[in-house]
Motif scaffolding. Structure first.
Motif, short mmCIF file in Angstrom:
data_model
loop_
_atom_site.label_atom_id
_atom_site.label_comp_id
_atom_site.label_asym_id
_atom_site.label_seq_id
_atom_site.Cartn_x
_atom_site.Cartn_y
_atom_site.Cartn_z
N ARG A 1 0.83 -1.21 0.00
CA ARG A 1 0.00 0.00 0.00
C ARG A 1 0.86 1.26 0.00
O ARG A 1 0.36 2.35 -0.26
N LEU A 2 2.15 1.09 0.30
CA LEU A 2 3.07 2.22 0.34
C LEU A 2 3.75 2.40 -1.01
O LEU A 2 4.04 1.43 -1.72
N HIS A 3 4.01 3.64 -1.35
CA HIS A 3 4.72 3.98 -2.59
C HIS A 3 6.15 3.44 -2.51
O HIS A 3 6.75 3.41 -1.43
N PRO A 4 6.73 2.98 -3.62
CA PRO A 4 8.12 2.49 -3.60
C PRO A 4 9.10 3.51 -3.04
O PRO A 4 10.08 3.13 -2.37
N MET A 5 8.86 4.80 -3.27
CA MET A 5 9.75 5.81 -2.71
C MET A 5 9.70 5.81 -1.19
O MET A 5 10.72 5.98 -0.51
N THR A 6 8.51 5.59 -0.61
CA THR A 6 8.38 5.53 0.84
C THR A 6 9.15 4.35 1.40
O THR A 6 9.84 4.45 2.42
N ARG A 7 9.06 3.20 0.71
CA ARG A 7 9.78 2.01 1.18
C ARG A 7 11.28 2.18 1.02
O ARG A 7 12.06 1.68 1.84
N LEU A 8 11.71 2.90 0.00
CA LEU A 8 13.13 3.17 -0.17
C LEU A 8 13.64 4.12 0.90
O LEU A 8 14.73 3.92 1.47
N LEU A 9 12.86 5.15 1.20
CA LEU A 9 13.26 6.08 2.26
C LEU A 9 13.23 5.42 3.63
O LEU A 9 13.96 5.84 4.53
N LEU B 1 24.49 -4.33 14.95
CA LEU B 1 24.53 -4.94 13.62
C LEU B 1 23.32 -5.82 13.37
O LEU B 1 22.81 -5.86 12.24
N ILE B 2 22.82 -6.52 14.39
CA ILE B 2 21.63 -7.35 14.22
C ILE B 2 20.45 -6.48 13.81
O ILE B 2 19.68 -6.83 12.90
N PHE B 3 20.28 -5.34 14.48
CA PHE B 3 19.20 -4.41 14.13
C PHE B 3 19.34 -3.95 12.68
O PHE B 3 18.37 -3.97 11.90
N ALA B 4 20.56 -3.56 12.28
CA ALA B 4 20.79 -3.08 10.93
C ALA B 4 20.56 -4.18 9.89
O ALA B 4 19.99 -3.93 8.82
N ILE B 5 20.97 -5.41 10.21
CA ILE B 5 20.78 -6.52 9.27
C ILE B 5 19.31 -6.84 9.09
O ILE B 5 18.85 -7.12 7.98
N LEU B 6 18.54 -6.80 10.18
CA LEU B 6 17.10 -7.06 10.07
C LEU B 6 16.42 -6.01 9.19
O LEU B 6 15.50 -6.32 8.43
N ILE B 7 16.87 -4.76 9.30
CA ILE B 7 16.32 -3.70 8.44
C ILE B 7 16.59 -4.02 6.97
O ILE B 7 15.70 -3.90 6.12
N MET B 8 17.81 -4.44 6.67
CA MET B 8 18.17 -4.74 5.28
C MET B 8 17.42 -5.97 4.77
O MET B 8 16.95 -5.98 3.61
N ILE B 9 17.28 -7.01 5.60
CA ILE B 9 16.54 -8.20 5.18
C ILE B 9 15.09 -7.85 4.88
O ILE B 9 14.50 -8.32 3.90
N PHE B 10 14.50 -7.02 5.74
CA PHE B 10 13.11 -6.60 5.52
C PHE B 10 12.99 -5.83 4.21
O PHE B 10 12.05 -6.04 3.43
N PHE B 11 13.93 -4.93 3.96
CA PHE B 11 13.90 -4.14 2.72
C PHE B 11 13.99 -5.04 1.50
O PHE B 11 13.19 -4.90 0.56
N LEU B 12 14.93 -5.97 1.50
CA LEU B 12 15.11 -6.84 0.34
C LEU B 12 13.96 -7.84 0.19
O LEU B 12 13.71 -8.31 -0.92
N SER B 13 13.27 -8.14 1.29
CA SER B 13 12.16 -9.09 1.24
C SER B 13 10.88 -8.45 0.75
O SER B 13 9.92 -9.16 0.42
N THR B 14 10.82 -7.13 0.71
CA THR B 14 9.59 -6.43 0.33
C THR B 14 9.75 -5.58 -0.93
O THR B 14 8.80 -4.92 -1.34
N MET B 15 10.94 -5.60 -1.52
CA MET B 15 11.19 -4.75 -2.69
C MET B 15 11.58 -5.61 -3.90
O MET B 15 12.19 -6.66 -3.76
N ARG B 16 11.21 -5.10 -5.07
CA ARG B 16 11.68 -5.66 -6.34
C ARG B 16 12.62 -4.65 -6.98
O ARG B 16 12.65 -3.49 -6.59
N GLU B 17 13.39 -5.09 -7.97
CA GLU B 17 14.25 -4.13 -8.65
C GLU B 17 13.45 -3.03 -9.31
O GLU B 17 13.88 -1.87 -9.39
N ARG B 18 12.24 -3.37 -9.77
CA ARG B 18 11.35 -2.37 -10.35
C ARG B 18 10.97 -1.32 -9.31
O ARG B 18 10.95 -0.12 -9.60
N ASP B 19 10.68 -1.75 -8.08
CA ASP B 19 10.33 -0.80 -7.03
C ASP B 19 11.48 0.14 -6.71
O ASP B 19 11.29 1.33 -6.43
N ILE B 20 12.70 -0.42 -6.73
CA ILE B 20 13.88 0.40 -6.43
C ILE B 20 14.08 1.46 -7.51
O ILE B 20 14.35 2.63 -7.21
#
Length: 283
Positions: free
Chosen positions: A21-29, A122-141
């Motif tokens: 429901r969020l714009h790809p720019m919102t998920r990127l930010l 680092l665990i906190f930062a890694i979880l953020i990155m895993i969440f980002f990669l799990s919810t984004m496509r290259e098209r969204d980026i």
């Protein structure tokens, strides 16, 4: 009726996931802003709370939590690397409390405390990155970067680079399945052998990455794609026209921004987020 799934950089996600429901720019930010939290905040209690928040976000967004399980060995190896680095190369001060002496090496509580602080960050930062990669496509980026007025060449290159991460994960799983087909039971191996096994994956993964990059290069060339520089003139963004910012996007961006500014101000003008306020420093 089976649930419809949408491909992401790290796997698949239900098409009815609230995150879409969020714009790809919102998920990127989200990645850019929230990733600043563990870099600014060193208080381990808050970073643990942030990690719990990310796990809740995984659940709300309908991301399969088993994707985190795939990185359990990476988490374990990371802990040992950090612990060894701070134990053997963390320095020594006469005021430090020595827990164990291993010959000339003194294992001190202060060094282990720093290792735990860094590891939790680092665990906190890694979880953020895993969440980002799990919810984004290259098209969204690409859409998110173009919405931020990033030149098309840079946006497309970033999309390809992040897509290569997902492809590397697929290659890794392919190697694991090939080993299972040859009756290799990783669960039965001792921990030391598992660590050696993961190190041996590097060579085939690098070889597959080189071959895949060559295939992508040939595919782009066969379609007449050319990188024409940062200033390539006005380009019609057809995909970008299919997305619209909503009130929810502005609300999420405002919340992240206010929280980030609040953390920065509290860090500058108070000692509430200082490491000395942590329970680890009272032990």
């Amino acid at each position: 009726m089976p649930t419809k799934m949408r491909r992401s950089l790290l796997g698949y996600l239900p098409v009815d996931s609230p995150i879409f429901r969020l714009h790809p720019m919102t998920r990127l930010l989200f990645l850019l802003i929230v990733s600043a939290y563990p870099m600014i905040v060193r208080l381990p209690e808050l970073n643990v709370a942030g990690s719990i928040f990310m796990l809740a976000l995984f659940k709300v967004s309908k991301v399969d939590l088993r994707v985190i399980k795939n990185y359990k060995m990476a988490f374990v190896n990371l802990f040992f690397v950090i612990a060894i680095a701070y134990t053997f190369f963390g320095g020594y001060n006469p005021d430090y409390r020595v827990l164990v002496e291993l010959g000339p090496v003194k294992v001190c509580w202060e060094n282990l405390r720093w290792a735990m602080v860094v590891y939790i960050q680092l665990i906190f930062a890694i979880l953020i990155m895993i969440f980002f990669l799990s919810t984004m496509r290259e098209r969204d980026i690409v859409v998110g970067l173009r919405a931020l007025k990033v030149p098309f060449v840079l946006a497309y290159m970033a999309g390809l680079a992040l897509r290569s991460i997902g492809l590397s994960i697929i290659d890794f799983n392919t190697i694991r399945e090939a080993e299972k087909a040859r009756a290799l039971d990783l669960q039965a191996l001792p921990f030391s052998e598992k660590v050696k096994k993961f190190g041996m994956y590097i060579v085939p993964l690098v070889a597959l990455a080189i071959r895949r990059s060559d295939e992508v290069s040939n595919a782009l060339d066969s379609r007449g794609f050319r990188f024409t520089g940062l200033k390539s003139g006005k380009r019609t963004d057809y995909i970008l026209s299919k997305y619209r910012m909503t009130k929810l996007d502005y609300l999420v961006l405002a919340g992240m921004g206010v929280f980030l500014v609040g953390i920065v101000l509290v860090s500058i003008y108070t000692d509430w987020l200082a490491l000395e306020s942590s329970l680890l420093y009272r032990i």
